[in-house]
Write a protein that holds these residues in place. Structure first.
Motif, short mmCIF file in Angstrom:
data_model
loop_
_atom_site.label_atom_id
_atom_site.label_comp_id
_atom_site.label_asym_id
_atom_site.label_seq_id
_atom_site.Cartn_x
_atom_site.Cartn_y
_atom_site.Cartn_z
N ILE A 55 3.12 6.67 -2.50
CA ILE A 55 4.29 7.39 -2.02
C ILE A 55 4.03 8.89 -1.89
CG2 ILE A 55 6.65 8.11 -2.65
CD1 ILE A 55 7.09 5.34 -3.79
N GLU A 56 3.34 9.46 -2.89
CA GLU A 56 3.13 10.91 -2.88
C GLU A 56 2.12 11.35 -1.83
OE1 GLU A 56 2.63 8.98 -5.48
OE2 GLU A 56 4.25 9.43 -6.91
N SER A 57 1.12 10.49 -1.55
CA SER A 57 0.08 10.85 -0.58
C SER A 57 -0.27 9.62 0.27
CB SER A 57 -1.17 11.35 -1.31
OG SER A 57 -2.18 11.74 -0.41
N PRO A 58 0.60 9.30 1.24
CA PRO A 58 0.42 8.06 2.01
C PRO A 58 -0.73 8.15 3.00
CG PRO A 58 2.22 9.34 2.93
CD PRO A 58 1.79 10.05 1.68
N PRO A 59 -1.31 7.01 3.35
CA PRO A 59 -2.34 7.00 4.40
C PRO A 59 -1.73 7.24 5.76
CG PRO A 59 -1.78 4.76 3.77
CD PRO A 59 -1.04 5.66 2.82
N SER A 60 -2.53 7.68 6.70
CA SER A 60 -2.05 7.83 8.08
C SER A 60 -1.88 6.44 8.69
CB SER A 60 -3.04 8.64 8.90
OG SER A 60 -4.25 7.92 9.07
N VAL A 61 -1.24 6.38 9.85
CA VAL A 61 -1.08 5.11 10.55
C VAL A 61 -2.45 4.50 10.85
CG1 VAL A 61 -0.37 4.05 12.72
CG2 VAL A 61 1.19 5.60 11.55
N LEU B 203 -6.85 -0.45 6.94
CA LEU B 203 -6.82 -1.09 5.63
C LEU B 203 -6.36 -2.54 5.70
CD1 LEU B 203 -5.38 1.81 3.42
CD2 LEU B 203 -7.66 0.81 3.25
N ILE B 204 -5.40 -2.81 6.60
CA ILE B 204 -4.88 -4.19 6.67
C ILE B 204 -5.48 -4.99 7.83
CG2 ILE B 204 -2.73 -3.50 5.57
CD1 ILE B 204 -1.37 -3.71 8.31
N GLY B 205 -6.29 -4.32 8.68
CA GLY B 205 -7.01 -5.03 9.72
C GLY B 205 -6.22 -5.39 10.97
N VAL B 206 -5.29 -4.49 11.39
CA VAL B 206 -4.57 -4.68 12.65
C VAL B 206 -4.61 -3.37 13.42
CG1 VAL B 206 -3.03 -6.42 11.66
CG2 VAL B 206 -2.31 -4.02 11.70
N ASN B 207 -4.26 -3.43 14.73
CA ASN B 207 -4.20 -2.18 15.48
C ASN B 207 -2.90 -1.44 15.18
OD1 ASN B 207 -2.09 -3.17 17.27
ND2 ASN B 207 -3.68 -4.30 18.37
N GLU B 208 -2.82 -0.19 15.61
CA GLU B 208 -1.68 0.66 15.27
C GLU B 208 -0.38 0.15 15.89
OE1 GLU B 208 -2.38 4.87 15.76
OE2 GLU B 208 -4.51 4.63 15.29
N PHE B 209 -0.46 -0.36 17.11
CA PHE B 209 0.75 -0.87 17.77
C PHE B 209 1.34 -2.03 16.96
CE2 PHE B 209 2.71 -4.07 20.50
CZ PHE B 209 3.72 -3.32 21.09
N ILE C 50 0.84 -1.21 0.00
CA ILE C 50 0.00 0.00 0.00
C ILE C 50 0.87 1.25 0.00
CG2 ILE C 50 -1.64 1.35 1.39
CD1 ILE C 50 -2.84 -1.35 2.30
N LEU C 51 1.94 1.26 0.81
CA LEU C 51 2.85 2.40 0.84
C LEU C 51 3.55 2.58 -0.50
CD1 LEU C 51 4.47 2.07 4.40
CD2 LEU C 51 2.68 3.65 3.66
N ASP C 52 3.92 1.48 -1.15
CA ASP C 52 4.56 1.56 -2.46
C ASP C 52 3.65 2.23 -3.48
OD1 ASP C 52 6.87 0.32 -1.63
OD2 ASP C 52 6.21 -1.69 -2.22
N ASP C 53 2.35 2.01 -3.35
CA ASP C 53 1.39 2.56 -4.31
C ASP C 53 0.91 3.97 -3.97
OD1 ASP C 53 1.53 0.21 -5.77
OD2 ASP C 53 -0.20 -0.70 -4.76
#
Length: 303
Positions: free
Chosen positions: A211-217, A223-229, A206-209
Motif C-alpha cells: 500500500i505504501e509503495s505500490p508497483p507501477s501498472v 508480476l502476474i503475467g498479463v498485459n497492461e490492458f 500484491i496491492l494489499d501488501d
C-alpha cells in the motif's frame, strides 16, 4: 494553455479571462476571433498540473516543443480533451477569421489522479513508451457538457457565491468527462478465463501488501503475467473497481484505523499510508468520510 501573442504577426482579437477557483483549480475562458499564433512557455505550475479543455469555437492547431523535439496537435470544434504536457513550450494557431470560444481548467495532479482513477506515474510510463511530449485524451463535448459550459460563461451569481458556483460546475464537467472516457474504454470487450481471474486476485493481494509503495501498472502486469490492458480492465471486471481506486480506498481505510488508534499525528498517518502531500490526503479523506483527518481523530473516542 494560455500565453502572450507573438510579435511577428498581428494579434488575434481574443479576450482572455482567468479565474482562480481554488488553489488546485484555475479556469481560463478565451473568446473572440482567431488570427495569430500564441506562444506558450512552461512554468513551475503547469509542469505539475493537468489541462482539461473544451473547444466550442473553430479549430486550434498547436505545436509543443521540448528537448529539441516537436509534437503537433489539433483541437477541433465540439471536442474536449485532458492533457499533460510537463515542461513544454509551444505555439497555438487560432484559425484566421474563425470564432474562438475555449474554456479550460488547470487542475492539480492529485485531483486528476482522484477523479480519473489514474496515477500520473502510469501516464508518464505511457509517454516514455510512445516517446511522446504530451499525453492527451480526446472526447466529444456532450449536450450536458455544453449546457454546463454555457452556464459558466453566463455566470448568474456574484461575489463570494461566484467561486462556489464555478467550483461546482467545474466538478460537474469533470464528472461528465469521466463518464464519457469510461464509456469509450468499456467499448473494448474483454473475456477472462478462470486463470485470468485468479491473476486478478493475485494482483489484489500484491496491492494489499504494498500500500505504501505500490508497483507501477507495468510492474504489476509483469508480476502476474498479463498485459497492461488485461490488468486494468480485468481488475475492474473481477473486483468492480480500478486498481488505482482500490489502492486509494485501502490507503484511506488504513489511515482511518491509524487515526482511531491515536498513536500518530495526522502528518505521520498520511506518510505511513503513502501520501507525500498532507493537503491532498486531507482533501481525499474528507471526500470519502465527510470530515477532515483532524476532526476524525478528535472524535475517534466516540466512534
Amino acid at each position: 494553455m494560455k500565453g502572450a501573442t507573438t510579435q511577428s504577426q498581428p494579434p488575434a482579437n481574443i479576450q482572455t479571462q482567468t479565474i482562480e477557483i481554488q488553489n488546485e483549480i484555475r479556469m481560463t475562458v478565451q473568446r473572440g476571433i482567431g488570427g495569430a499564433q500564441v506562444k506558450y512557455e512552461p512554468t513551475e505550475q503547469t509542469s505539475h498540473m493537468i489541462e482539461i479543455g473544451f473547444n466550442l469555437g473553430g479549430p486550434i492547431q498547436s505545436v509543443l516543443y521540448s528537448d529539441n523535439r516537436a509534437q503537433a496537435q489539433v483541437s477541433n470544434h465540439g471536442q474536449a480533451h485532458i492533457a499533460f504536457y510537463p515542461g513544454c513550450s509551444g505555439l497555438a494557431q487560432y484559425c484566421k477569421g474563425q470564432p474562438v470560444c475555449y474554456l479550460s481548467f488547470i487542475i492539480s495532479i492529485s485531483l486528476f489522479e482522484y477523479y480519473f482513477d489514474t496515477l500520473i506515474m502510469y501516464v508518464k510510463e505511457q509517454m516514455q513508451e510512445r516517446k511522446s511530449l504530451c499525453h492527451t485524451i480526446f472526447s466529444p463535448i456532450t449536450a450536458d457538457m455544453k449546457f454546463v459550459l454555457q452556464q459558466m460563461m453566463l455566470c448568474p451569481v456574484q461575489n463570494k457565491a461566484k467561486g462556489l458556483f464555478y467550483e461546482g460546475k467545474a466538478l460537474e464537467l469533470v464528472s461528465y468527462l469521466r463518464q464519457t472516457t469510461n464509456k469509450e474504454r468499456s467499448c473494448l470487450k474483454l473475456t477472462l478465463t478462470d486463470e485470468d481471474r485468479e491473476k486478478m486476485w493475485e494482483a489484489k493481494s500484491i496491492l494489499d501488501d504494498s500500500i505504501e509503495s505500490p508497483p507501477s501498472v507495468q510492474q504489476l502486469s509483469q508480476l502476474i503475467g498479463v498485459n497492461e490492458f488485461k490488468l486494468k480492465n480485468g481488475f475492474r471486471l473481477v473486483h468492480g473497481i480500478t486498481p488505482y481506486r482500490y489502492l486509494a480506498d485501502q490507503r484511506l481505510e488504513k489511515a482511518r484505523n491509524l487515526l482511531c488508534e491515536q498513536k500518530m499525528n495526522v502528518s505521520e498517518v498520511a506518510f505511513e499510508v503513502g501520501y507525500s502531500s498532507l493537503s491532498h490526503f486531507s482533501k481525499i479523506f474528507r471526500s470519502k468520510y465527510g470530515v477532515s483527518p483532524h476532526e476524525y481523530m478528535s472524535n475517534a473516542g466516540n466512534i
